[in-house]
Design a protein around this motif. Structure first.
Motif, PDB file in Angstrom:
ATOM      1  N   GLN A 166       0.842  -1.404   0.039  1.00  0.00           N
ATOM      2  CA  GLN A 166      -0.150  -0.382   0.340  1.00  0.00           C
ATOM      3  C   GLN A 166       1.047   1.571  -0.241  1.00  0.00           C
ATOM      4  N   ASP A 167       1.734   1.212   0.864  1.00  0.00           N
ATOM      5  CA  ASP A 167       2.911   2.726   0.661  1.00  0.00           C
ATOM      6  C   ASP A 167       3.357   2.927  -0.320  1.00  0.00           C
ATOM      7  N   LYS A 168       3.840   1.386  -1.554  1.00  0.00           N
ATOM      8  CA  LYS A 168       4.344   1.682  -2.389  1.00  0.00           C
ATOM      9  C   LYS A 168       2.943   2.346  -3.670  1.00  0.00           C
ATOM     10  N   ILE A 169       2.479   1.974  -3.793  1.00  0.00           N
ATOM     11  CA  ILE A 169       1.058   2.553  -4.543  1.00  0.00           C
ATOM     12  C   ILE A 169       0.940   3.837  -4.264  1.00  0.00           C
ATOM     13  N   GLU A 170       0.666   4.269  -2.873  1.00  0.00           N
ATOM     14  CA  GLU A 170       0.354   5.632  -2.912  1.00  0.00           C
ATOM     15  C   GLU A 170       1.792   6.244  -2.215  1.00  0.00           C
ATOM     16  N   LEU A 171       2.914   6.034  -1.959  1.00  0.00           N
ATOM     17  CA  LEU A 171       3.822   6.833  -1.697  1.00  0.00           C
ATOM     18  C   LEU A 171       5.658   7.201  -1.968  1.00  0.00           C
ATOM     19  N   THR A 172       5.190   6.416  -3.493  1.00  0.00           N
ATOM     20  CA  THR A 172       5.760   6.258  -4.727  1.00  0.00           C
ATOM     21  C   THR A 172       5.414   6.458  -5.494  1.00  0.00           C
ATOM     22  N   ASP A 173       6.408   6.670  -7.225  1.00  0.00           N
ATOM     23  CA  ASP A 173       6.029   6.153  -8.571  1.00  0.00           C
ATOM     24  C   ASP A 173       6.273   5.813  -9.645  1.00  0.00           C
ATOM     25  N   HIS A 174       6.523   4.295  -8.181  1.00  0.00           N
ATOM     26  CA  HIS A 174       7.539   3.340  -9.348  1.00  0.00           C
ATOM     27  C   HIS A 174       6.990   2.736  -9.775  1.00  0.00           C
ATOM     28  N   HIS A 175       8.297   1.326 -10.442  1.00  0.00           N
ATOM     29  CA  HIS A 175       6.840   0.421 -10.912  1.00  0.00           C
ATOM     30  C   HIS A 175       6.925  -0.481  -9.651  1.00  0.00           C
ATOM     31  N   ILE A 176       5.744  -1.547  -9.791  1.00  0.00           N
ATOM     32  CA  ILE A 176       5.708  -2.622  -8.624  1.00  0.00           C
ATOM     33  C   ILE A 176       5.784  -4.070  -9.164  1.00  0.00           C
ATOM     34  N   VAL A 177       6.286  -4.909  -8.859  1.00  0.00           N
ATOM     35  CA  VAL A 177       6.502  -6.351  -9.139  1.00  0.00           C
ATOM     36  C   VAL A 177       6.298  -7.313  -7.848  1.00  0.00           C
ATOM     37  N   ILE A 178       5.231  -7.661  -7.447  1.00  0.00           N
ATOM     38  CA  ILE A 178       4.589  -8.528  -6.772  1.00  0.00           C
ATOM     39  C   ILE A 178       4.726 -10.080  -6.992  1.00  0.00           C
ATOM     40  N   TYR A 179       5.974 -11.210  -6.375  1.00  0.00           N
ATOM     41  CA  TYR A 179       6.410 -12.104  -6.976  1.00  0.00           C
ATOM     42  C   TYR A 179       5.925 -13.617  -5.831  1.00  0.00           C
ATOM     43  N   GLY A 180       6.470 -14.751  -6.210  1.00  0.00           N
ATOM     44  CA  GLY A 180       6.669 -15.439  -5.079  1.00  0.00           C
ATOM     45  C   GLY A 180       5.826 -16.592  -5.659  1.00  0.00           C
ATOM     46  N   GLU A 181       5.621 -17.845  -5.671  1.00  0.00           N
ATOM     47  CA  GLU A 181       4.852 -18.882  -6.099  1.00  0.00           C
ATOM     48  C   GLU A 181       3.243 -18.688  -6.380  1.00  0.00           C
ATOM     49  N   THR A 182       2.896 -19.557  -7.161  1.00  0.00           N
ATOM     50  CA  THR A 182       1.443 -20.088  -7.407  1.00  0.00           C
ATOM     51  C   THR A 182       0.817 -19.798  -6.084  1.00  0.00           C
ATOM     52  N   LYS A 183      -0.231 -19.382  -6.210  1.00  0.00           N
ATOM     53  CA  LYS A 183      -1.412 -19.049  -5.260  1.00  0.00           C
ATOM     54  C   LYS A 183      -1.116 -19.003  -4.110  1.00  0.00           C
ATOM     55  N   VAL A 184      -0.274 -18.177  -3.765  1.00  0.00           N
ATOM     56  CA  VAL A 184      -0.202 -17.433  -2.539  1.00  0.00           C
ATOM     57  C   VAL A 184      -0.861 -16.189  -1.666  1.00  0.00           C
ATOM     58  N   GLY A 185      -1.847 -15.951  -3.060  1.00  0.00           N
ATOM     59  CA  GLY A 185      -1.996 -14.785  -2.917  1.00  0.00           C
ATOM     60  C   GLY A 185      -1.752 -13.264  -3.643  1.00  0.00           C
ATOM     61  N   LYS A 186      -1.004 -13.290  -4.938  1.00  0.00           N
ATOM     62  CA  LYS A 186      -0.575 -12.487  -4.816  1.00  0.00           C
ATOM     63  C   LYS A 186      -1.351 -11.612  -6.018  1.00  0.00           C
ATOM     64  N   THR A 187      -2.792 -11.738  -6.723  1.00  0.00           N
ATOM     65  CA  THR A 187      -4.049 -11.164  -7.546  1.00  0.00           C
ATOM     66  C   THR A 187      -4.130 -11.205  -6.168  1.00  0.00           C
ATOM     67  N   LEU A 188      -5.051 -11.398  -5.467  1.00  0.00           N
ATOM     68  CA  LEU A 188      -5.861 -10.486  -4.356  1.00  0.00           C
ATOM     69  C   LEU A 188      -5.243  -9.566  -3.284  1.00  0.00           C
ATOM     70  N   LEU A 189      -4.313  -9.524  -3.273  1.00  0.00           N
ATOM     71  CA  LEU A 189      -3.272  -8.312  -3.006  1.00  0.00           C
ATOM     72  C   LEU A 189      -3.378  -7.579  -3.761  1.00  0.00           C
ATOM     73  N   ARG A 190      -2.911  -7.767  -5.311  1.00  0.00           N
ATOM     74  CA  ARG A 190      -3.640  -6.715  -6.174  1.00  0.00           C
ATOM     75  C   ARG A 190      -4.676  -5.735  -6.132  1.00  0.00           C
ATOM     76  N   LYS A 191      -5.322  -6.880  -5.917  1.00  0.00           N
ATOM     77  CA  LYS A 191      -6.862  -6.587  -5.792  1.00  0.00           C
ATOM     78  C   LYS A 191      -7.293  -5.170  -4.867  1.00  0.00           C
ATOM     79  N   LYS A 192      -7.171  -6.054  -3.553  1.00  0.00           N
ATOM     80  CA  LYS A 192      -7.424  -5.504  -2.438  1.00  0.00           C
ATOM     81  C   LYS A 192      -6.559  -3.765  -2.386  1.00  0.00           C
ATOM     82  N   TYR A 193      -5.856  -3.332  -2.894  1.00  0.00           N
ATOM     83  CA  TYR A 193      -5.223  -2.900  -2.849  1.00  0.00           C
ATOM     84  C   TYR A 193      -5.139  -1.721  -3.712  1.00  0.00           C
ATOM     85  N   VAL A 194      -5.334  -2.180  -4.848  1.00  0.00           N
ATOM     86  CA  VAL A 194      -4.424  -1.238  -6.309  1.00  0.00           C
ATOM     87  C   VAL A 194      -5.177   0.375  -6.362  1.00  0.00           C
TER      88      VAL A 194
END
Length: 427
Positions: free
Chosen positions: A30-58
């Protein structure tokens, strides 16, 4: 209205009512979305909640374009889809420019692919790295035209989900476009496996301090307990500590497995929606049964994938894929989560392989072809990826498989007679 079980526990494309913030990860994102102008990479194995994290905050739908990088998609497709979803008419000249500037001559692409692959896998020599500046010139991209069109529509964020399906050459080309997109004010949110901290800087060092990384893999026991707490509150039930502790351990802390076990347990207990009167669930035997059934349900398919990989290339005399899969299946979860280092695999090969003189080059070649083999064998989604001189598991469910796999019965999964070696040591 009663709350349905399917909106609380299980695996869903939507944000479940039992979703919990992982303080360090969610707040950092959330801080990186709101407080920076950087590109963001969310990584990790499949089925660990990456897409849900993006949907909740973006971001707001009107200024965000979401692209799913499905199997076979290329950079030209991505740019075309982005413009289409932004409601931008694509002229014939722009369409031809996109195709021309994102597709390379076949020989150029083949050479570039080998160079990138060596760089990502960690197999590049100092000489090869020093000669990078002498690589063939890449064509100028149309990213400026794409970016200007998007800015005119007030687009701020481009989300690339399942980025790992994009081929290496297109990932490399995009890395150079990302600097330009950053300068013009467009931000990319990239979601995928087979990525780690500093991944894009390997392709383009100018992205340093212009791109941030979020590791979405980690779920603590407290996070999992909070999922249970919130879900139970929504359904007006309670699940005993014995059952929950069993599911936490049995799931190997894989949130998708944990969620599915909770869903199955509630359903088998007759809980399909919230009720007016609180229901107490404390049948540990039923929990154990649910876990056994879930493992049986998914392990058959996963172990078939392992068999396909172990089969390797039939012409391969050393059958190294078979022996590597044997090492993987007999290793513990702690080793697996760190990735199987080249040296770990090599040392174990020398202990179990019939040929005690395997050289580093033969193993390097096999490991470097792991992804191509999985593609050829139609292992989808891919279970393994080799980079930074480690063989990584990219599908988190496989950790669950490893935890419950009976190592004593490995010959039932990888029958030795199917992978017989024939050596002629006189040659």
């Amino acid at each position: 209205m009663p709350t349905s079980l399917k909106s609380v526990f299980g695996i869903s494309r939507n944000v479940l009512k039992s979703y919990v913030d992982r303080q360090q990860i969610d707040e950092d994102y959330q801080d990186k979305i709101e407080l920076t102008d950087h590109h963001i990479v969310i990584y990790g194995e499949t089925k660990v909640g990456k897409t849900l994290l993006r949907k909740k905050y973006v971001t707001k739908d009107e200024n965000t374009i979401v692209i799913d990088c499905t199997k076979g998609v290329n950079l030209s497709d991505i740019y075309t889809q982005i413009l289409y979803k932004a409601g931008i008419e694509i002229s014939e000249s722009l369409s031809k420019s996109i195709e021309k500037c994102t597709k390379l001559d076949s020989q150029v692409e083949a050479n570039l692919f080998q160079f990138i692959k060596a760089k990502v896998s960690g197999e590049s020599t100092e000489k090869e790295l020093s000669s990078e500046t002498r690589r063939v010139n890449l064509p100028n991209t149309v990213s400026v035209r794409v970016a200007e069109a998007l800015v005119s529509k007030e687009i701020q964020f481009i989300v690339l989900d399942d980025f790992h399906y994009l081929n290496l050459v297109d990932q490399y080309l995009l890395a150079f476009d990302l600097k330009m997109f950053y300068q013009i004010g467009l931000r990319f949110i990239i979601i995928g496996t087979k990525i780690n901290n500093g991944y894009f800087e390997k392709f383009n060092g100018e992205l340093a301090q212009r791109i941030d990384y979020i590791d979405a893999t980690r779920w603590s026991k407290n996070d999992l307990l909070e999922i249970k707490k919130r879900g139970c509150r929504e359904l007006n039930i309670d699940i005993s500590d014995d059952v929950i502790n069993y599911f936490v351990e049995a799931s190997s802390h894989i949130v998708a497995v944990y969620q599915q076990l909770l869903f199955d347990y509630c359903r088998e207990s007759g809980v399909r929606q919230s009720s007016n009167h609180q229901v107490i669930l404390n049948d540990l035997e039923l929990a154990i049964k649910c876990n056994k059934l879930y493992y049986k349900r998914i392990s058959e398919e996963y172990l078939k994938r392992i068999q396909h990989i172990a089969d390797g290339e039939r012409k391969g005399k050393l059958k190294l894929y078979y022996y590597i899969m044997k090492i993987v299946l007999t290793s513990n979860n702690d080793v697996a989560r760190k990735g199987f280092s080249f040296q770990y695999i090599y040392d174990n090969l020398l202990q179990i392989h019939m040929n005690k003189t395997i050289n580093h080059g033969a193993l390097t070649s096999v490991l470097n072809h792991f992804e191509e083999l999985q593609t050829k064998k139609n292992v989808f989604p891919k279970v393994f990826s080799y980079y930074d001189k480690r063989l990584y598991i990219t599908d988190s469910l496989f950790y669950y498989i490893l935890k419950h796999f009976d190592k004593e019965n490995i010959d039932e999964v990888l029958p030795p007679h199917d992978f017989q070696l024939s050596f002629n040591f006189n040659n």
